[in-house]
Design an enzyme around this catalytic site. Structure first.
Site, PDB file in Angstrom:
ATOM      1  N   GLY A  13       0.844  -1.188   0.070  1.00 43.58           N
ATOM      2  CA  GLY A  13       0.135  -0.050   0.131  1.00 43.58           C
ATOM      3  C   GLY A  13       0.954   1.266   0.024  1.00 43.58           C
ATOM      4  O   GLY A  13       2.039   1.143  -0.460  1.00 43.58           O
ATOM      5  N   CYS A  14       0.183   2.300   0.475  1.00 42.96           N
ATOM      6  CA  CYS A  14       0.966   3.565   0.358  1.00 42.96           C
ATOM      7  C   CYS A  14       2.427   3.389   1.085  1.00 42.96           C
ATOM      8  O   CYS A  14       2.522   2.845   2.202  1.00 42.96           O
ATOM      9  CB  CYS A  14       0.043   4.679   1.217  1.00 42.96           C
ATOM     10  SG  CYS A  14       0.819   6.377   1.261  1.00 42.96           S
ATOM     11  N   PHE A  15       3.415   3.885   0.369  1.00 42.09           N
ATOM     12  CA  PHE A  15       4.736   3.572   1.048  1.00 42.09           C
ATOM     13  C   PHE A  15       4.979   4.536   2.251  1.00 42.09           C
ATOM     14  O   PHE A  15       5.844   4.355   2.786  1.00 42.09           O
ATOM     15  CB  PHE A  15       5.773   3.778   0.096  1.00 42.09           C
ATOM     16  CG  PHE A  15       5.573   4.918  -0.932  1.00 42.09           C
ATOM     17  CD1 PHE A  15       5.258   6.051  -0.602  1.00 42.09           C
ATOM     18  CD2 PHE A  15       6.386   4.536  -2.302  1.00 42.09           C
ATOM     19  CE1 PHE A  15       5.490   7.112  -1.536  1.00 42.09           C
ATOM     20  CE2 PHE A  15       6.131   5.479  -3.402  1.00 42.09           C
ATOM     21  CZ  PHE A  15       5.672   6.789  -3.065  1.00 42.09           C
ATOM     22  N   HIS A 160      -1.346   2.578   7.701  1.00 43.86           N
ATOM     23  CA  HIS A 160      -0.579   1.389   8.359  1.00 43.86           C
ATOM     24  C   HIS A 160      -0.302   1.602   9.831  1.00 43.86           C
ATOM     25  O   HIS A 160      -0.046   2.780  10.030  1.00 43.86           O
ATOM     26  CB  HIS A 160       0.785   1.386   7.625  1.00 43.86           C
ATOM     27  CG  HIS A 160       0.892   1.031   6.165  1.00 43.86           C
ATOM     28  ND1 HIS A 160       0.751   1.959   5.218  1.00 43.86           N
ATOM     29  CD2 HIS A 160       0.912  -0.129   5.605  1.00 43.86           C
ATOM     30  CE1 HIS A 160       0.709   1.391   4.334  1.00 43.86           C
ATOM     31  NE2 HIS A 160       0.691   0.050   4.356  1.00 43.86           N
TER      32      HIS A 160
END
Length: 179
Positions: A13-15, A160
């Site tokens: 997902g989004c880093f 996250h």
């Protein structure tokens, strides 16, 4: 601390959130975010955001194997993102947000497959793990605005988070051996 370094390449997902949490893991010596798994040379965010380049937002992790292991990095990875959603993490949707382990050696491939089997057997996630395990391809470093994003913007977007008391058990030796 030894001078030996190993590299892991993951997509979940989004880093931004991945980088923020993984950089804090003991033994991690460097992280940088970028794009991998696609077909466009010198990929940029403009290429990635269409979902057509084949790239995933990913994180390149350098670590000291005397302080942590590839397995420990993967256990953290599976704790902080949902490996059961296809092409999605949180609000982010599309193939660029897929869950993937891009292995750099056959040993990494085996460890990734074994770790995924442990995640599946554990019941810690409600669905089947959809994380891809694929050979690493070129890693294109993301633009400076994406590097260390949550260090610069502490309350910025992330999907996250560490899950309290999340511990991945290993399968019994006979299960791991396929018996």
């Amino acid at each position: 601390m030894s001078t030996e370094r190993e590299t892991a390449l993951l997509a979940g997902g989004c880093f931004w959130g991945m980088q923020d949490l993984i950089r804090r893991h003991p033994g991690v010596t460097m992280t940088r975010v970028g794009y991998t798994g696609g077909t466009v040379t010198n990929a940029t965010y403009e290429d990635l955001k269409t979902g057509q380049s084949g790239h995933a937002e990913s994180i390149q992790i350098q670590f000291d194997p005397a302080e942590t292991s590839y397995r420990a990095i993967l256990e953290l990875f599976f704790q902080i993102h949902d490996p059961t959603t296809v092409d999605r993490q949180g609000n982010d949707r599309g193939p660029q947000y897929r869950s993937a382990v891009f292995y750099l050696s056959e040993d990494q491939k085996k460890i990734a497959e074994d770790t995924i089997a442990d995640v599946e057997a554990s019941g810690l996630w409600p669905g089947k793990v959809v994380t891809e395990v694929t050979p690493a391809s070129d890693f294109w470093e993301a633009e400076p605005a994406h590097q260390d994003y949550l260090l610069r913007i502490p309350h910025g977007y992330t999907c996250h988070f560490p899950r309290p008391n999340w511990v991945l058990p290993k399968r019994a030796a006979t299960m791991a051996a396929g018996e």
